[in-house]
Scaffold this active site. Structure first.
Site, short mmCIF file in Angstrom:
data_model
loop_
_atom_site.label_atom_id
_atom_site.label_comp_id
_atom_site.label_asym_id
_atom_site.label_seq_id
_atom_site.Cartn_x
_atom_site.Cartn_y
_atom_site.Cartn_z
N LYS A 1 43.37 45.42 32.80
CA LYS A 1 44.58 44.65 32.45
C LYS A 1 44.74 44.54 30.93
O LYS A 1 45.86 44.38 30.44
CB LYS A 1 44.53 43.27 33.11
CG LYS A 1 44.71 43.37 34.63
CD LYS A 1 44.39 42.07 35.36
CE LYS A 1 44.65 42.23 36.86
NZ LYS A 1 44.00 41.23 37.69
N VAL B 1 36.36 42.40 38.79
CA VAL B 1 35.54 42.19 39.98
C VAL B 1 34.52 43.32 40.21
O VAL B 1 33.72 43.25 41.13
CB VAL B 1 36.38 41.96 41.26
CG1 VAL B 1 37.15 40.67 41.19
CG2 VAL B 1 37.28 43.14 41.56
N TYR C 1 48.74 51.02 38.97
CA TYR C 1 47.89 49.84 38.72
C TYR C 1 46.47 50.06 39.28
O TYR C 1 45.47 49.87 38.58
CB TYR C 1 48.55 48.60 39.33
CG TYR C 1 47.66 47.39 39.42
CD1 TYR C 1 47.18 46.77 38.27
CD2 TYR C 1 47.28 46.86 40.66
CE1 TYR C 1 46.35 45.65 38.35
CE2 TYR C 1 46.46 45.75 40.75
CZ TYR C 1 46.00 45.16 39.60
OH TYR C 1 45.17 44.06 39.69
N SER D 1 39.67 44.55 36.69
CA SER D 1 40.65 43.79 35.90
C SER D 1 40.52 43.96 34.39
O SER D 1 41.41 43.53 33.66
CB SER D 1 40.57 42.31 36.24
OG SER D 1 41.50 42.02 37.23
N TYR E 1 39.91 34.62 34.99
CA TYR E 1 40.49 34.04 36.20
C TYR E 1 40.65 32.53 36.01
O TYR E 1 40.92 32.07 34.90
CB TYR E 1 39.63 34.38 37.44
CG TYR E 1 39.32 35.86 37.56
CD1 TYR E 1 40.35 36.78 37.69
CD2 TYR E 1 38.03 36.33 37.52
CE1 TYR E 1 40.07 38.14 37.79
CE2 TYR E 1 37.75 37.69 37.63
CZ TYR E 1 38.78 38.58 37.77
OH TYR E 1 38.52 39.91 37.87
N1 GLU Z 1 42.21 45.94 41.40
C1 GLU Z 1 41.81 44.59 41.71
C2 GLU Z 1 42.88 43.91 42.52
O1 GLU Z 1 44.02 44.16 42.26
C3 GLU Z 1 41.56 43.87 40.43
C4 GLU Z 1 40.87 42.62 40.71
C5 GLU Z 1 40.10 42.09 39.56
O2 GLU Z 1 39.24 42.74 38.97
O3 GLU Z 1 40.38 40.93 39.27
O4 GLU Z 1 42.64 43.13 43.41
#
Ligand code: GLU
Length: 304
Positions: free
Chosen positions: A64, A256, A186, A61, A238
């Site tokens: 992002k 994660v 993504y 993530s 989160y």
């Molecule tokens: N690629 C992971 C997903 O889409 C990212 C999750 C994360 O790091 O929060 O579930």
């Protein structure tokens, strides 16, 4: 500063053994939970590191932040017609809110939000995954950065929840491109393998008013940098963003894969990584390292 980072590393090691490595993406479950790395990149261009700071890990993530930065560069404020700006108070992959709010995700750092942001990039670039990899390479000054195909394949295979979010948004008219292409892009960005050093350098523009350390140019404007840092502060960890803000008080984004990047605006960027996560999906030891960092920040020499 080097001794200081090593001391934080030694103290944060006491948290190894707590938490669990992410298993919902099977390729991530193979990570060694005993790893712990820390790297700091100052605005003066100095790099300090301790522990496993040069081992590439799955940025997940943290991607992002890159996706959001690029989408704001290409689409500007129009992006906010597609995605909101407020904390969701829900798990990062929740679908409930998305249905209730007619396919407009709460913010760009939950999965649905990042998928919408990725859709904007798929519209803007000819080969989006390669473009994202190349931006990561240029920002970190490391041409060896790769998309981990094993992680990408694992995410693709276990994509049901993200696919559900994407199809829901498509049904509400909030996704212009084909779901498969958007998801592939993504996941490719989440599957970038970068080390703590790579990430501290790559995201150093967030501490330096948009000035990219390795690129020797302004990557984004100071105003945009401030806004991205604000979203990291409110939505970066989160549904534990509030806890982290109270304990550490720095804009940050976790993934994660166990990495967390934090920004001291005007001073430096820090990346801590350790794969074992707490129940919110944030690395236990990396969070603790950043907490120690924040607690001792006042004692840092002014030149740092
Ligand atoms: N690629 C992971 C997903 O889409 C990212 C999750 C994360 O790091 O929060 O579930």
């Amino acid at each position: 500063m080097q001794g200081w980072i090593e001391d934080i590393h030694a103290r944060a090691r006491t948290r190894l053994g707590s938490g669990h490595v992410a298993s919902y993406i099977p390729a991530l479950a193979r990570q060694d939970p005993e790893r712990l790395g820390i790297a700091v990149c100052t605005n003066a261009g100095e790099l300090y590191a301790a522990g496993d700071a040069e081992i590439p890990f799955s940025i997940q993530s943290i991607a992002k932040v890159l996706l959001l930065t690029l989408a704001l560069r290409t689409h500007g404020e129009g992006l906010w017609e597609r995605v909101g700006l407020n904390p969701s108070g829900m798990p990062f992959n929740s679908l409930a809110q998305l249905e209730a709010e007619r396919g407009k995700p709460r913010n760009p750092f939950i999965n649905a939000g990042a998928i919408v942001v990725t859709d904007r990039l798929v519209s803007a670039f000819a080969t989006p995954p390669k473009h994202l990899r190349d931006v990561a390479r240029r920002l970190s000054g490391n041409d060896a950065i790769l998309i981990d195909d094993g992680v990408l394949a694992s995410e693709w295979q276990h994509r049901s929840r993200n696919a559900a979010a994407a199809y829901l948004m498509k049904a509400f008219g909030n996704l212009d491109n084909e779901v498969d292409e958007v998801l592939h892009t993504y996941f490719s960005c989440c599957a970038l393998a970068m080390s703590c050093k790579d990430l501290a350098i790559a995201l150093s523009f967030l501490a330096a008013g948009g000035q990219a350390q390795a690129m020797d140019e302004r990557f984004v404007s100071p105003g945009l940098t401030r806004r991205i840092n604000s979203i990291m502060s409110t939505c970066g960890l989160y549904d534990a963003a509030g806890d982290f803000a109270y304990r550490v008080g720095l804009p940050a984004k976790s993934g994660v894969g166990g990495g967390i990047v934090a920004v001291v605006p005007g001073r430096m960027t820090i990346c801590a990584w350790s794969p074992a996560l707490d129940e919110s999906g944030n690395s236990v030891a990396a969070q603790y390292a950043l907490e120690l960092f924040a607690e001792e920040f006042d004692q840092m020499p002014p030149s740092g």
